[in-house]
Scaffold this motif. Structure first.
Motif, short mmCIF file in Angstrom:
data_model
loop_
_atom_site.label_atom_id
_atom_site.label_comp_id
_atom_site.label_asym_id
_atom_site.label_seq_id
_atom_site.Cartn_x
_atom_site.Cartn_y
_atom_site.Cartn_z
N ARG A 181 0.82 -1.21 0.00
CA ARG A 181 0.00 0.00 0.00
C ARG A 181 0.85 1.26 0.00
O ARG A 181 2.04 1.24 0.27
CB ARG A 181 -0.91 0.00 1.23
CG ARG A 181 -1.83 -1.22 1.35
CD ARG A 181 -2.48 -1.26 2.73
NE ARG A 181 -3.46 -2.32 2.89
CZ ARG A 181 -3.15 -3.59 3.19
NH1 ARG A 181 -1.90 -3.94 3.36
NH2 ARG A 181 -4.10 -4.51 3.32
N ASP A 182 0.19 2.39 -0.28
CA ASP A 182 0.76 3.73 -0.10
C ASP A 182 2.09 3.91 -0.81
O ASP A 182 3.04 4.51 -0.29
CB ASP A 182 0.95 4.02 1.40
CG ASP A 182 -0.35 3.88 2.19
OD1 ASP A 182 -1.41 4.27 1.66
OD2 ASP A 182 -0.29 3.36 3.32
N GLY B 55 3.92 0.13 3.14
CA GLY B 55 2.55 -0.25 2.86
C GLY B 55 2.21 -1.67 3.23
O GLY B 55 1.34 -2.30 2.63
#
Length: 374
Positions: A124-125, A325
């Motif tokens: 993620r991110d 993430g």
């Protein structure tokens, strides 16, 4: 942790049973390691435990024996934690990681650029998958030729054996490398991995680099040679060599030692053939260079080396993780477990079970990357 060589070898019993990657490597998180033969002390002073919970991981069967010691040690010292590692093979482990079903993957080969791009959907991110080299060691060539306890082969003969061009153990090419050895008129049965395997990729990288005319195939996790027979996982190949006179196959050195299999010495062009040992593979790792970028620690090995005392068929096992993430539900446990495996105690245990620890400068970088995971 101070495992004697005897204890270290005893501790491999469960790893040897990971045939076809079908069994899950886990323990109950207590000092009762009843799944192992004999009493094994996995106690470590001051192991920094993460939170309790369950961690799922899968991949390389070549590191299964190392992972057995790491998992049981961590769980014996960290109550309430359960690490489930499935030795499914590098290819399957990477795919499970990219599907988001595991916290990390064990792989003996590098991710492709496409797989790194794919990892951005799981990490993620803005995170992505990176390689953390965690263990290394020689890929032993185990064989079953009665009356021949010592055998020397070179890249050319190995390539032609595994490509079904040399089919008898008394072939003139083998005889020339083994003067004075009474080689039998026995059919050669080469076995290779049926599953996608980083061990296969490392072996074929060596063959392609050292004998490109005899092994024209590009290195791959999938087997590209002609003929031969196949088995699933390192344990599967061990079983085939044990059961079949004339067989030869490849697997991590600890599998050969714990099953008392003879292994090939490799003629690299150095003054003496080189045995598959931890020391000789450590010499190869010392020549490795970090080629990853932006925090990735992918290594490049010299498979065509002719240096004295350097065993050329070496694999590095990576733990594939998101640099950022990560799933918040497993991040802290993942970080704590990998901090132990990359730490002094985790690395010290490797040499006792026929693996080569990662060199000091590189393993310190691994520790820094683990600490920075978020």
């Amino acid at each position: 942790m101070k495992l004697s060589r005897t204890r270290g070898r005893r501790a491999l019993g469960l790893g040897a049973a990971l045939a076809a990657g079908a069994l899950v490597l886990t323990a109950c998180g207590t000092d009762d390691n009843s799944g192992l033969p004999g009493a094994v002390d996995f106690t470590v002073d001051d192991l920094a435990c993460g939170p309790g919970g369950t961690l799922l991981a899968s991949g390389s069967s070549a590191q299964a024996n190392a992972m057995e010691v790491w998992v049981n040690t961590y769980q014996a010292n960290c109550e309430g934690s359960q690490i489930n590692y499935k030795a499914t093979g590098s290819g399957a482990g990477v795919q499970e990681f990219l599907q988001g079903t595991t916290a990390f993957a064990g792989s003996d080969s590098l991710l492709s650029p496409g797989e790194v791009d794919e990892s951005r959907r799981v990490c993620r991110d803005g995170g992505r998958a990176i390689h953390l080299p965690m263990a290394a060691g020689p890929i032993a060539l185990g064989y079953n030729v009665p009356g021949v306890p010592e055998l020397t082969l070179d890249a050319s003969t190995l390539a032609r054996i595994f490509d079904s061009q040399i089919t008898r153990w008394n072939d003139p090419a083998i005889d020339a490398l083994n003067p004075g050895v009474d080689l039998p008129d026995l059919a050669i049965t080469p076995f290779h991995r049926s599953d996608g395997s980083g061990t296969t990729e490392n072996l074929t990288t060596y063959l392609h680099a050292s004998a490109p005319e005899d092994w024209p195939y590009e290195p791959d996790k999938a087997w590209r040679g002609r003929g031969g027979q196949s088995a699933d996982g390192s344990s599967g190949l061990v079983g085939m060599v044990q059961q079949n006179e004339g067989a030869i196959a490849y697997f991590e050195l600890s599998y050969a030692h714990q099953n008392d299999l003879d292994t090939v010495r490799v003629d690299t062009g150095a003054s003496e053939p080189v045995e598959a040992t931890v020391e000789n593979s450590s010499n190869a790792i010392a020549e490795a260079e970090v080629v990853g970028e932006d925090g990735d620690l992918a290594l490049e090995l010299n498979y065509a080396t002719r240096e004295e005392g350097v065993y050329p068929i070496v694999l590095v096992t990576y733990e594939i993780v998101c640099d950022g993430g990560n799933d918040p539900a497993t991040l802290e446990l993942t970080r704590a477990f990998l901090d132990y495996t990359a730490g002094e105690e985790g690395q010290r245990a490797l040499a006792e079970i026929d693996y080569a620890p990662i060199s000091d400068d590189i393993i310190q970088q691994v520790r820094d990357r683990v600490e920075a995971m978020d």
